[in-house]
Design an enzyme around this catalytic site. Structure first.
Site, short mmCIF file in Angstrom:
data_model
loop_
_atom_site.label_atom_id
_atom_site.label_comp_id
_atom_site.label_asym_id
_atom_site.label_seq_id
_atom_site.Cartn_x
_atom_site.Cartn_y
_atom_site.Cartn_z
N GLU A 192 32.79 -12.34 23.37
CA GLU A 192 34.19 -12.36 23.83
C GLU A 192 34.43 -13.74 24.42
O GLU A 192 34.07 -14.01 25.57
CB GLU A 192 34.41 -11.27 24.88
CG GLU A 192 34.20 -9.85 24.36
CD GLU A 192 35.33 -9.38 23.44
OE1 GLU A 192 36.41 -9.98 23.47
OE2 GLU A 192 35.11 -8.42 22.68
N CYS B 219 41.54 -15.39 29.95
CA CYS B 219 41.17 -15.84 28.59
C CYS B 219 42.34 -15.78 27.63
O CYS B 219 42.42 -16.58 26.71
CB CYS B 219 40.01 -15.00 28.07
SG CYS B 219 40.35 -13.24 28.06
#
Ligand code: NAD
Length: 480
Positions: free
Chosen positions: A222, A256
């Site tokens: 991720e 993110c």
């Protein structure tokens, strides 16, 4: 389980005994059944309930200052919500599925069973230090695995609370937490886990994948990247600004999937800038003492982000810092006011690396194809946000660009729907999790065939009569 001899690097690895302990327990006890998994999810839920105040305080300490509201929403409520949703669907997910019969397999009954992979290593990033280890853990537990968790070393207080919280709920041989610096993280990646879930930068993602390759350990990565936001010329600017601000300034841009930069039609840039200034001023009337503005996590990142602004300015960008009271930033704090950048040189650092801070470059385009080209000339992002009420045009942008996820007329909230997989593509990540996607990611999908009374085996075990080739030729003719 992986071959114990697989990696030379594991010899002398201080974490190996912990992994071996979990692997032995897993083999001895067998995979947890539905009831045990629900019980584990309940224990985790209860533990979060008991430790929630401590978690909020620890995150606060790690960041120097972190908005309480943001911590409650992102680290606590989101995690608890995912547990509740997982519990309500788990029984259905665990059921083996029937893929149907195939003539090539003699019409035998087949099914796919979802088996835990074994012991899974979970490594988290610092920006949401609790969510990013507990959210994968929920999927890992649901799929019946054991886990060793390594929170980020940049947020050690939160890491220690997570460690105590997990120890209060689970036996070390089932789920445990290790904390420590980069050296510990490096030893962690070299363990022959049955799967590693890593959340963090693309740079370290490569290191993790290399280490995992030594053991042929599968990985979920991720990662991050620069998530573009495109506003179509017809979309109301005021609406777009509201939604972009939510994604960009939460946690001071240390998210993110925060919109990294905006692309706007050249005829709308002035309206966009004035609307942003007006709405940011309303949202953050002061910046030096505002309880809703989280600090940048540490000095290194504080300096890095300020250097991005400086570099952009030196290369000709106009810098607009929205600091309504013109206050100077108190010494010792790590506050960066919301900052807009105009006329940004695409070669400047701020357009080359993920910003991860409250800095928003604004780039203009003349037609939407130019905006699409700009995105496609750059690494595939974790998210893409497109604002347009024309559904056809939105489909065009979605189909001509490739990103981990996307929102139309929104930012960030694709992450919040736990019914969809969350993940990147290429440099922004590999694999995905959340909800059923997480259950599947952390399960081995075992294909099982059940033969009945008849099998083609006796036929195949005889010398083939010449007509067999003739039949096969006819079949090939039909198939080709
Ligand atoms: P990072 O890569 O610096 O650190 C993440 C983890 O890797 C930490 O646990 C750290 O201890 C470990 N680590 C650091 N160096 C290592 C090494 N040499 N070997 C093994 N492990 C090592 O990332 P970060 O700065 O904590 O996080 C920021 C990045 O994470 C941003 O790029 C952001 O976009 C990304 N991110 C992605 C997601 C997502 O879900 N896709 C979520 C949050 C953050």
């Amino acid at each position: 389980m992986n071959n114990p001899q697989a990696a030379a690097a594991e010899i002398g690895n201080p974490l190996l005994p912990l992994l071996r302990q979990q692997q032995s327990a897993f083999l001895e006890n067998g995979a947890p059944d539905y009831k045990q998994r629900i019980e584990a999810l309940n224990k985790l839920k209860k533990a979060i309930g008991e430790y929630k105040e401590e978690i909020v305080a620890a995150v606060q300490e790690d960041f120097g200052y972190r908005s309480d509201t943001e911590t409650w929403v992102t680290e606590i409520v989101t995690t608890l919500n995912e547990i509740v949703a997982t519990k309500s669907h788990l029984k259905k997910w665990m059921k083996p599925t029937n893929p149907g019969r195939s003539i090539s397999a003699g019409m035998a009954k087949s099914r796919v069973m979802y088996q835990p992979k074994g012991v899974i290593g979970i490594m988290g990033a610092w920006n949401y230090p609790v969510l990013l280890v507990l959210s994968p853990l929920i999927g890992v537990i649901a799929a019946g695995n054991s886990a060793i968790v390594k929170p980020s070393d940049l947020t050690p207080k939160a890491g220690e609370v997570v460690k105590r919280m997990i120890a209060s709920a689970f036996d070390e041989s089932y789920i445990t937490v290790v904390t420590g610096d980069v050296e510990v993280a490096s030893s962690f990646t070299q363990l022959p886990f049955d799967h590693i879930v890593y959340t963090g930068s693309t740079h370290v993602g490569k290191i993790v994948m290399k280490a995992a390759a030594e053991n042929l350990t599968p990985v979920t990565l991720e990662l991050g990247g620069k998530s573009p936001t495109i506003i179509n010329v017809n979309y109301p600017i005021s609406k777009a600004v509201d939604r972009i601000m939510m994604g960009k300034f939460m946690n001071s841009g240390q998210t993110c999937i925060a919109p990294d930069y905006i692309m706007v039609h050249e005829s709308k840039v002035d309206e966009l800038v004035s609307t942003l200034q007006e709405k940011i001023t309303k949202r953050y009337p002061s910046v030096d003492d505002n309880k809703d503005i989280s600090w940048i996590v540490n000095d290194r990142h504080f300096i890095r982000i300020n250097n991005l602004i400086k570099d952009a300015e030196e290369r000709g960008a106009t810098v607009i810092q929205v600091n309504p009271t013109n206050a100077s930033i108190p010494e010792g704090t790590r506050i960066i006011p919301p900052t807009l950048l105009l006329n940004v040189d695409p070669d400047s650092d701020v357009m080359q690396e993920e910003i991860f801070g409250p800095v928003l470059p604004i780039i203009t385009y003349r037609d939407i194809d130019e905006a699409i080209r700009f995105v496609n000339e750059r690494p595939r992002p974790l998210a893409l946000y497109y604002f347009d009420n024309d559904k056809k045009q939105a489909e065009k942008v979605l189909s001509r660009t490739t990103s981990g996820g996307a929102c139309v007329n929104e930012t960030m909230l694709h992450f919040a729907n736990e019914k969809m997989a969350f993940g990147g593509i290429g440099p922004s990540g590999l694999g995905g999790y959340h909800g059923q996607a997480g259950f599947l990611e952390f399960s081995h999908k075992k294909s099982v065939l059940y033969q009945g009374a008849f099998s083609p085996a006796p036929l195949m075990n005889r010398a083939y009569p010449p007509f067999v080739v003739k039949i096969l030729k006819v079949v090939s003719n039909i198939l080709s």
